[in-house]
Design an enzyme around this catalytic site. Structure first.
Site, PDB file in Angstrom:
ATOM      1  CG  ASP A 187      -6.290  -2.747  -4.217  1.00 51.35           C
ATOM      2  OD1 ASP A 187      -7.093  -1.853  -3.891  1.00 51.35           O
ATOM      3  OD2 ASP A 187      -5.129  -2.812  -3.759  1.00 51.35           O
ATOM      4  CG  HIS A 212      -5.703  -2.088  -0.264  1.00 42.74           C
ATOM      5  ND1 HIS A 212      -4.730  -1.829  -1.212  1.00 42.74           N
ATOM      6  CD2 HIS A 212      -5.246  -1.551   0.893  1.00 42.74           C
ATOM      7  CE1 HIS A 212      -3.735  -1.155  -0.646  1.00 42.74           C
ATOM      8  NE2 HIS A 212      -4.024  -0.979   0.623  1.00 42.74           N
ATOM      9  CB  SER A 239      -0.957  -0.045   1.192  1.00 45.82           C
ATOM     10  OG  SER A 239      -1.966   0.932   1.089  1.00 45.82           O
TER      11      SER A 239
END
Length: 340
Positions: free
Chosen positions: A283, A312, A129
């Site tokens: 995601d 995600h 991320s």
């Protein structure tokens, strides 16, 4: 006792012209640095996470095997351990905390790596991320140092759609009247709960909810999951810290590295590391298509899509299928001998 150390940066000049007085970088290391200092991996933290969130990949027998590697996990500015709105003295506290970029974070981390440990080359820069964004920044800022690059469920720059998502969670948090422009006397709990519930619709895929995967995590109902997983995750975070990290995320773009003039393609083309890009299949804000675009400009890049329905959060270690996929891919990358 604190489970991390602090690297004092002094008065730290930031990319956009501000100075962060008495800046500190919190970090933790795992494993032992080899005599020739060739086994170091830098693994920055992600949004609303500390070094502890990275530990699922670190340890004896894990992908980042501490019997082989020296893993450095620096904490992101704004995460409450490194310099943040919540731990910085006036007049730079709270909403007055200066804006920090991915470039600022990596410049601080580079000082840690070189000044504290005397490391001149990294076996790998890896992150998930926002950590992936920092890993990208490492490979662009210091191509001579980074042998391998592994961004997981992240991106080289924040897309317009991703920024819309971030505007949504920002608006939910700051709409609470008790937020008071960042000068709250008590945590804006209504805003934090709203923030968490908006995030719940983005962090996991439609298929995750359709298949009621939350029941496998021990939550009997959807409402239990929203409260017990999402609200509890953000309940203790300082609102200004969250907003500081959101600003960093929104403005992430390796093209803004000095010397590239905003040209993200040129910045990606400058990467010399062997790169393995791992977006997550479902995601919702770092979709695989974005990483396909990045891979097209990196000279030596492979792309492998993490399977499953966790979206995600596939990068967080909670899904066994995704965790096994990520671990195997990192082991293979680390076994690869980069070009001389």
């Amino acid at each position: 006792m604190a489970d991390h150390e602090l690297f004092e940066l002094g008065d730290f000049a930031l990319q956009h012209g501000d100075v962060l007085p008495g800046a500190r970088l919190a970090y933790r290391t795992y494993g032992q640095l080899s005599g020739d200092k060739s086994n170091a991996i830098v693994f920055p933290t992600w949004f609303a996470g500390t070094h502890e969130a990275n530990e699922w990949l670190i340890g004896e027998g894990k992908a980042l095997d501490t019997e082989r590697y020296f893993v450095i996990v620096p904490n992101l500015f704004g995460n409450g351990l490194s310099s943040s709105p919540s731990n910085t003295a006036p007049p730079h506290d709270r909403a007055r905390f200066p804006h920090t970029t991915m470039y600022d974070n990596v410049r601080a981390q580079h000082r840690l790596v070189t000044e504290r440990f005397g490391i001149g080359r990294l076996a790998m820069a890896v992150g998930t991320s926002m950590g992936a964004g920092q890993a990208y920044q490492w490979a662009v800022s210091h191509p001579d140092m980074v042998e391998r690059l592994a961004p997981i469920a992240g991106s080289s720059h924040t897309s317009p759609h991703n920024q819309v998502f971030l505007e949504g969670i920002r608006a939910a948090l700051t709409a609470d009247a008790s937020f008071n422009g960042g000068d709250y006397a008590e945590p804006p709990r209504t805003g934090l709960r709203a923030f968490a519930r908006v995030y719940a619709g983005w962090g996991l895929s439609q298929a995750f909810y359709w298949q009621r995967e939350y029941e496998q995590l021990g939550f009997a109902t959807l409402e239990d999951f929203l409260i017990g997983f999402w609200e509890s995750n953000f309940a203790d975070w300082d609102a200004n810290d969250l907003l500081a990290m959101i600003w960093t995320w929104q403005h992430a773009d390796v093209g803004q590295t000095p010397g590239f003039g905003g040209d993200t393609r040129a910045a990606l083309a400058s990467i010399t590391a062997k790169a393995l890009l791992m977006p997550s299949k479902k995601d919702l804000y770092f979709p695989p298509e974005d990483e396909e675009w990045s891979a097209g400009y990196i000279p030596d890049a492979d792309l492998r899509v993490i399977p499953g329905v966790w979206g995600h959060l596939a990068a967080g270690g909670g899904d066994p299928q995704a965790a096994a996929f990520i671990g195997a891919a990192l082991r293979q990358l680390l076994d690869h001998t980069p070009h001389e």
